[in-house]
Enzyme design. Structure first.
Site, PDB file in Angstrom:
ATOM      1  N   HIS A 181       0.750  -1.038   0.148  1.00  0.00           N
ATOM      2  CA  HIS A 181       0.222   0.023   0.029  1.00  0.00           C
ATOM      3  C   HIS A 181       0.818   1.452   0.046  1.00  0.00           C
ATOM      4  CE1 HIS A 181      -3.850  -1.990   1.850  1.00  0.00           C
ATOM      5  NE2 HIS A 181      -4.295  -1.980   0.425  1.00  0.00           N
ATOM      6  N   CYS A 275      -2.301   2.941   9.056  1.00  0.00           N
ATOM      7  CA  CYS A 275      -3.450   1.862   8.401  1.00  0.00           C
ATOM      8  C   CYS A 275      -4.733   2.028   9.351  1.00  0.00           C
ATOM      9  CB  CYS A 275      -2.850  -0.116   8.614  1.00  0.00           C
ATOM     10  SG  CYS A 275      -1.211  -0.477   8.025  1.00  0.00           S
TER      11      CYS A 275
END
Ligand code: ARG
Length: 281
Positions: A181, A275
């Protein structure tokens, strides 16, 4: 007693300004690692959920202590990665887009978060049509949105985000599966600067980042492999892995205030501070 004059004045650092933020978080009540969709996840390694909860709670109370507001989304049984609220979508200026996940294991999180955004009163709300893992892959830095592809969100999602939010989107390509990511390899520090790990990006993307952010903090391997770049900045305080010693020193040298956070248990799923945190911009 006479005082001795200081011979060397310290280097002036730019004055940094913290601004209060609104974050969305999801308590890891159902956190587990029973599937593997990134190289950090090993279902054979046991997870201590009690410890994960305690570490996450420390992150939440630390944010609050620094003046930030937290909205809590209830986690759902069977969705062990729902704690990673950054992936839920993207919210900028009252417009919200909920995520569409790459892997079937996380697919149900999209509608769960979408319903929560709707309950929250977001009227300008759409569900992404394209594969889009929210702030995991889309980071607002000042007027522009930096977006990643390579492992999760698709190039078509970058175009969809640019259209919906009416902002320029800079497409970047990730090339190392450990940094799957964008927020595992790049952190927004304020409206015009970032920290990042160049080796996670293709040569073309590195050239784009160098041109856009000549003053960026360039992180080392040692910082990157503890997900040090998976941090959250309020413009002055930077909430970052307590294992990212080099990055913390670099932040301090640039006038930021690194605040060390231990999320070792969530790291077993490939997640860190960012996150766990969706910002409502
Ligand atoms: N296990 C999760 C996944 O692989 C971790 C997500 C971490 N979130 C993030 N914003 N990087 O999807």
């Amino acid at each position: 007693m006479t005082s001795v004059a200081t011979l060397h004045t310290p280097e002036p650092t730019p004055a940094r300004q913290s601004t209060p933020r609104r974050f969305v978080m999801c308590r890891p009540d159902h956190f587990d690692v029973f599937y593997s969709i990134n190289p950090w996840m090993n279902p054979a390694e046991p997870v201590d959920r009690t410890l994960a909860l305690a570490q996450w709670e420390t992150l939440r109370t630390t944010f609050e202590r620094y003046g930030h507001d937290i909205d809590l989304v209830p986690g759902e049984p069977g969705l062990p990665d729902m704690v990673f609220a950054a992936n839920s979508g993207l919210v900028i200026g009252g417009r919200a887009m909920s995520a569409r996940f790459t892997h079937p294991e996380r697919a149900a999180e999209g509608p769960a978060y979408h319903d929560w955004f709707a309950r929250c009163g977001f009227t300008e709300l759409v569900a992404a049509h394209e594969i889009n893992e929210g702030e995991g892959d889309f980071l607002r830095v000042g007027p522009r949105i930096l977006a990643a592809t390579g492992f999760r969100s698709s190039p078509a999602a970058h175009r969809e985000v640019a259209r919906y939010f009416g902002r320029p989107v800079v497409s970047l390509e990730l090339v190392d599966p450990r940094f799957y990511h964008l927020d595992t390899a790049l952190m927004a520090l304020d409206e015009d600067n970032i920290a990042y790990f160049p080796a996670a990006f293709s040569a073309d993307s590195r050239a784009i980042l160098t041109a856009l952010y000549p003053d960026a903090i360039v992180a080392t391997d040692a910082d990157a492999v503890v997900l040090g770049l998976n941090g959250v900045s309020d413009g002055f305080n930077v909430f970052v892995s307590n294992r990212a010693a080099g990055l913390s020193a670099a932040l301090r040298a640039r006038g930021y205030n690194p605040v060390g956070i231990d999320l070792s248990e969530l790291l077993k799923a490939g997640g860190g501070v960012k996150c766990c945190t969706l910002e409502l911009h």
